[in-house]
Design an enzyme around this catalytic site. Structure first.
Site, short mmCIF file in Angstrom:
data_model
loop_
_atom_site.label_atom_id
_atom_site.label_comp_id
_atom_site.label_asym_id
_atom_site.label_seq_id
_atom_site.Cartn_x
_atom_site.Cartn_y
_atom_site.Cartn_z
CB CYS A 2 -0.95 0.10 1.18
SG CYS A 2 -2.14 -1.23 1.27
NE ARG A 27 4.57 1.57 -0.10
CZ ARG A 27 5.60 1.24 0.66
NH1 ARG A 27 6.81 1.43 0.20
NH2 ARG A 27 5.43 0.74 1.85
CD1 TRP A 75 -0.20 -6.30 -3.12
CD2 TRP A 75 -0.35 -6.85 -0.96
NE1 TRP A 75 0.10 -7.63 -3.00
CE2 TRP A 75 0.02 -8.01 -1.69
CE3 TRP A 75 -0.50 -6.96 0.41
CZ2 TRP A 75 0.23 -9.24 -1.08
CZ3 TRP A 75 -0.28 -8.19 1.02
CH2 TRP A 75 0.08 -9.32 0.27
CG ASN A 101 1.85 0.60 4.08
OD1 ASN A 101 1.58 -0.56 3.84
ND2 ASN A 101 3.10 1.04 4.12
N GLY A 102 -0.44 -1.16 6.17
CA GLY A 102 -0.08 -2.05 7.27
C GLY A 102 -1.25 -2.93 7.65
CD GLU A 489 16.23 -13.78 -8.64
OE1 GLU A 489 15.68 -14.30 -7.66
OE2 GLU A 489 15.90 -12.67 -9.08
CE LYS A 493 12.91 -11.42 -10.75
NZ LYS A 493 13.61 -11.54 -9.49
CD GLU A 496 9.10 -11.74 -9.05
OE1 GLU A 496 8.47 -11.41 -8.04
OE2 GLU A 496 10.31 -11.56 -9.17
CG HIS A 512 18.15 -37.51 -6.33
ND1 HIS A 512 18.52 -38.80 -5.98
CD2 HIS A 512 19.29 -36.82 -6.51
CE1 HIS A 512 19.84 -38.86 -5.94
NE2 HIS A 512 20.34 -37.68 -6.27
CE LYS A 611 11.35 -3.37 -6.13
NZ LYS A 611 11.93 -4.51 -6.87
O1 M6R Z 1 12.80 -5.73 -0.41
P1 M6R Z 1 13.25 -7.14 -0.17
O2 M6R Z 1 14.51 -7.48 -0.85
O3 M6R Z 1 13.33 -7.47 1.30
O4 M6R Z 1 12.11 -8.04 -0.79
C1 M6R Z 1 12.12 -9.43 -0.67
C2 M6R Z 1 11.16 -10.06 -1.65
O5 M6R Z 1 9.86 -9.64 -1.37
C3 M6R Z 1 11.51 -9.72 -3.09
O6 M6R Z 1 12.81 -10.09 -3.41
C4 M6R Z 1 10.53 -10.41 -4.06
O7 M6R Z 1 10.73 -11.78 -4.03
C5 M6R Z 1 10.71 -9.84 -5.47
N1 M6R Z 1 9.44 -9.60 -6.06
C6 M6R Z 1 11.48 -10.73 -6.34
O8 M6R Z 1 11.58 -10.26 -7.65
#
Ligand code: M6R
Length: 616
Positions: A2, A27, A75, A101-102, A489, A493, A496, A512, A611
């Site tokens: 948010c 956000r 959010w 926000n929270g 990773e 990517k 998401e 395995h 984010k």
């Molecule tokens: O701000 P942070 O690095 O603590 O965030 C951690 C994860 O939320 C963040 O890396 C998330 O997985 C991303 N969307 C990955 O692309």
């Protein structure tokens, strides 16, 4: 999660708030809303499900009507994304407007109490409960607006950054913070509030980052008055100069922030190294490590805590630190670490990695580690973020603002900082001799130009390859050693931003179980640099080809063996195995970006994500 924005001053509040919300959309983008103080001090409120552009479409008439107002981009936590769950929320008497926000964790018991007193609720949110709780303290207990907010906040627990307006208190608002970020921009006869400084960066370079447990009364007439929520004692504001520039938070001609950020990596990695690698002197200069060298070197164990992409960087950090510094390392998901009653002692050093510096799970894990006496070192990208402030020491990544929800340049900057830390400790504790240290230092120093090389050489090829996988439903990513976390990773990517199911595995783990998934429809991206157990990876590729899997090989320039077996080949320059995840990450980022773009997905704002994850 948010985003909140508020403005009071002489400009068109609608314009400042709506443009600010657009910058905070990273956000959350489930709904958006705005409230302005209108004529006769009455609120003008508009809110709607969906993005800020939806809000603009229904609120045109509010342009140039007010000099004070606030807005929210959501959010969803409590209640589905919908018009009625959108913020701002009003109290029952319609006089209090609140954005938040929270999460208010004890909202349910307060709601039951308020319902018993005749309050009605029009949404499923915790925020609406807080707005009415404030009304309750004003009407039933007889408190002033400000004191009612303070009383309510002293009763709730959870996390919040809030901005509250009252129709009978024109020209002012009250903000407060606990575990969710809130910045106050200080202009000349104008004030801004926002979840980060991006909404007001073109108007002022002076800001106050509100601390946990603080609230502020803000008006043009009286300025910013900050007090402790607990006992109302006055707090001296710490004014900071913003380093952020407008250019950094704009797309700069790229179609998406994500693509811009992928292409910024030669610079962001260079910026992360700048002033730290002193080749002539043969040293790595990092004040945070140097000032605490005793404590870090003596650590019986290093525990790395992080989430998502930062956790993947942490896994690579484990390999780096164990190889160069020979200190045992454990890597934990911050969310699991906190809840599993971990054994932590004052001999432990905890490294917390976070791009945003606001991730609630990581924050909670840090607090626990500190309570148990561990020394906590932060690696954050956002300057002055909550994590950078609660850790004992740390190093910034200097990647610049990362707006795309999918983390790209922050990841490679985190790997850069972890490499520097591992090399520096290794040099000081004697695990690395000077010749080895210097070889690695030169190699690391060359990484930005190699990143530039892989961007230029692989961009068009990856774009072409991506076209063949628009309709893929599954993907497997494989790597060994340092490139196993790189495979994780790569898979994250893709998941998401394109919503294609993807899994990363250590290449040797295939046999395995996951090998059962391989058939002619299964794309397998395999990272196979020359230095990384190459012969073993060659065998893994053969195993996949024997089952007709479609191999996308990410190999060093000039590779022939893996390349000859693969269906698709993407090359990157050679480097030491320990730095290869920085280079192999680039084509994998591009691959997921283009697959997502061709599928018509919103790459910068993928569904259900935000984010900055400020809820646990
Ligand atoms: O701000 P942070 O690095 O603590 O965030 C951690 C994860 O939320 C963040 O890396 C998330 O997985 C991303 N969307 C990955 O692309």
């Amino acid at each position: 999660m948010c985003g909140i924005v508020g403005y009071t001053g002489y400009r068109d509040a609608y314009n400042v708030v709506v443009n600010g919300l657009k910058r905070l959309e990273y956000r959350g983008y489930d709904s958006a809303g705005i409230v302005l103080e209108g004529e006769n001090q009455k609120f003008n409120l508009k809110k709607i499900k969906g993005k800020v552009s939806n809000l603009e479409a229904i609120s045109e008439g509010l342009k140039n009507t007010s000099h004070i107002g606030m807005g929210h981009t959501r959010w969803a936590t409590h209640g589905v994304p919908s018009d009625r769950n959108s913020h701002p929320h009003l109290s029952n008497n319609g006089k209090i407007a609140l954005i938040h926000n929270g999460i208010i964790e004890n909202y349910d018991s307060i709601k039951i109490m308020l319902k018993g007193k005749g309050y009605v609720f029009h949404s499923d949110t915790d925020t609406e409960v807080l707005a009415n709780f404030i009304q309750y303290f004003m009407e039933e207990i007889g408190k002033s607006f400000y004191e009612a907010i303070r009383a309510a906040l002293n009763e709730v627990y959870g996390a919040y950054a809030i901005c509250v307006m009252h129709e009978d208190e024109p020209g002012s608002f009250v903000v407060a913070r606990l575990s969710s970020p809130l910045a106050i921009g200080l202009g000349d006869k104008e004030y801004f509030v926002a979840s980060d400084a991006s909404p007001f960066v073109e108007f002022t370079k002076e800001a106050i980052y509100l601390e946990d447990g603080h609230m502020a009364h803000i008006s043009v007439e009286n300025g910013v008055k900050i007090h402790q929520i607990k006992d109302n004692s006055a707090v001296d504001p710490q004014i900071q100069e913003l380093k952020l520039s407008l250019e950094q938070i704009e797309k700069g001609g790229y179609e998406h922030f994500m693509l811009k950020e992928i292409f910024e990596q030669p610079k962001s990695i260079h910026d992360t190294m700048r002033g730290r690698i002193l080749l002539d002197e043969g040293v790595i200069k990092m004040a945070g490590i140097w000032d605490n060298l005793e404590r870090i070197q003596k650590a019986k164990r290093i525990i790395i805590i992080a989430c998502g992409t930062s956790w993947h960087a942490g896994l690579i950090g484990e390999y780096l630190i164990e190889e160069f510094a020979r200190i045992p390392v454990e890597v934990e998901y911050a969310s699991e670490f906190r809840y599993r009653n971990p054994i932590i002692t004052s001999d432990d050093v905890v490294i917390a990695i976070s791009q945003s510096g606001e991730t609630a799970d990581t924050m909670a894990a840090i607090k626990l580690a500190k309570e148990k006496g561990a020394f906590v070192y932060g690696i954050c990208n956002v300057i002055d973020s909550s994590i950078s402030r609660i850790t004992d020491a740390g190093s910034y990544t200097h990647a610049g603002p990362e707006i795309g929800v999918a983390s790209t340049k922050a990841f490679t900057a985190q790997l850069t900082v972890l490499s520097l830390i591992a090399l520096k400790i290794g040099k000081h504790n004697g695990s690395l001799n000077n010749t080895e240290f210097m070889q690695y230092l030169y190699e690391l120093n060359a990484i930005p130009s190699k990143v530039q090389d892989v961007l230029e050489s692989s961009h068009d090829i990856v774009k072409q390859i991506a076209k063949d996988f628009i309709d893929a439903t599954n993907f497997i990513y494989l790597g060994r050693g340092y490139n196993f976390p790189g495979a994780l990773e790569g898979a994250l990517k893709l998941k998401e931003i394109s919503y294609i199911h993807a899994e990363g595995y250590p290449a040797a783990e295939m046999k395995h179980g996951p090998i059962a998934l391989i058939d002619e429809n299964m794309p397998v991206a395999i990272i196979a640099p020359k230095q990384g157990h190459y012969d073993k990876v060659v065998s893994n590729v053969q195993e996949i080809k024997a089952r007709k899997g479609k191999v996308i090989a990410i190999v060093n320039q000039g590779d022939t063996q893996v390349a000859s077996m693969a269906d698709y080949v993407i090359e990157f320059p050679e480097t030491s195995e320990c730095f290869s995840p920085i280079l192999s990450a680039i084509p994998l980022q591009l691959l997921s970006y283009y697959i997502a773009v061709y599928r018509g997905a919103n790459v910068d704002q993928p569904r259900n994500l935000a984010k900055s994850v400020t809820v646990e």
